[in-house]
Motif scaffolding. Sequence first.
Motif: not given
Ligand code: ADP
Length: 370
Positions: A255-261, A286-289, A292-294, A296-298, A302-305, A315-322
């Motif tokens: 999902t994150n990957a698809i959202e980034a593209m 996709g857009c990469g990070m 700074e984003t990297q 706080h990822l986990f 934390f979300t940029t969305k 999108k509340i930034g619980l994806g990668l933490a989970t």
């Molecule tokens: P969410 O998807 O709800 O924002 P996640 O914990 O899944 O939360 O991801 C946190 C943040 O990490 C995202 O908001 C995004 O900025 C960044 N991120 C994660 N995966 C990718 C990716 N494949 N490409 C670019 N940015 C990503």
Amino acid sequence: MTDIAAYYQQVFDHLGFVCITLDPDLKVRACNDFAVRQFGRPAAELSGRPFLDLVDEPSREAASRLIRQTLERGEPDEMEIKYAKDDERPQTFVLIASPIKDEQGTIVGASISMRDISERKRLSRELSKARRMASLGKVAEAVAHLFNNILGGMQTGIDAALPSDSPRELRRMLRQLSQSISRATRITQQLAAFAESENAVDEAVDLTHLMASFIEKIRGRCEKSGINLVTDIQEVPSVQFDGNRLLSVLTSLATNAIEAMSEGGTLTVNMHRDQEVAVIRIIDTGCGMSDETQEHLFEPFFTTKGGFGGEDLSKIGLGLATVHGMVAEMGGSISIDSKLGRGTSVSIKLPLRRLDSDLAAVADAAATQM
Ligand code: ADP
Ligand code: MG
């Protein structure tokens, strides 16, 4: 120092950890001063004893397997073991077995080194406890913030609608309320998944099979988003993992990957075996990070969305933490490599065998949390 043999003897004797050499039948041949002190017996008494007699029962079988494998493969290997001296609390050691080879390269025995890592283990447990407490505070703060916003919005809507007699106005209000409730429900579901990520149950799953169903699951989504899907799945042995949880980890990463593209791109999913580890990679263009984003990822929330004022409020930034919690619970690890504007590559490593010491470590961690 002229006598090289005497020199090596001195080096051996004074190593700051247990060092023992074994014959091919796993009997002690020589041991250094540290080993004498650790096992509380003179060298003459240790010499000739089966080494495994010195290892405490719970670790014995795994240690035996490790040393025999070292002798067969001719490569060093390591594990954690417990050792209790008299009535003291058991200490945790890292045991490294290395082959001893003669000039022709024939394996003539093994050396064992053992270093006490109990203190390091204790500190890392303390640290993760402290981190857990700190993240609990953050989670509470973020949940309060999210629900405050939702409840605030609902209250304002109700206050505005109450004096109205217009059925249209009231219906509009009810629709808004219903949306707020859906959002709260989605957030609650994500919170539940996050909390659950720390309580995984093992269920047999065939990793190769699971990858195939995951790919089928995301194929349609990729097509819809104009994303090219490339896969390369190598067969790996079946292991004990909770299949549903693993599927939700992979789906969250996809999902994150698809959202980034959002402009389309290529999603590559592959899996290969690296010795006793299955390596799964999910790579997007996709857009990469940013750095700074990297950093706080986990972190939970934390979300940029979206979540906190962004576009997509679910999108509340619980994806990668989970994901992080679930992968750690499976005894694996996750790493992310990303460049802004160039895409992201996520690697998950999952152990294809579980050492007895891993299970002991899990039991140990559980005991200290009680
Ligand atoms: P969410 O998807 O709800 O924002 P996640 O914990 O899944 O939360 O991801 C946190 C943040 O990490 C995202 O908001 C995004 O900025 C960044 N991120 C994660 N995966 C990718 C990716 N494949 N490409 C670019 N940015 C990503
Ligand atoms: Mg996400």
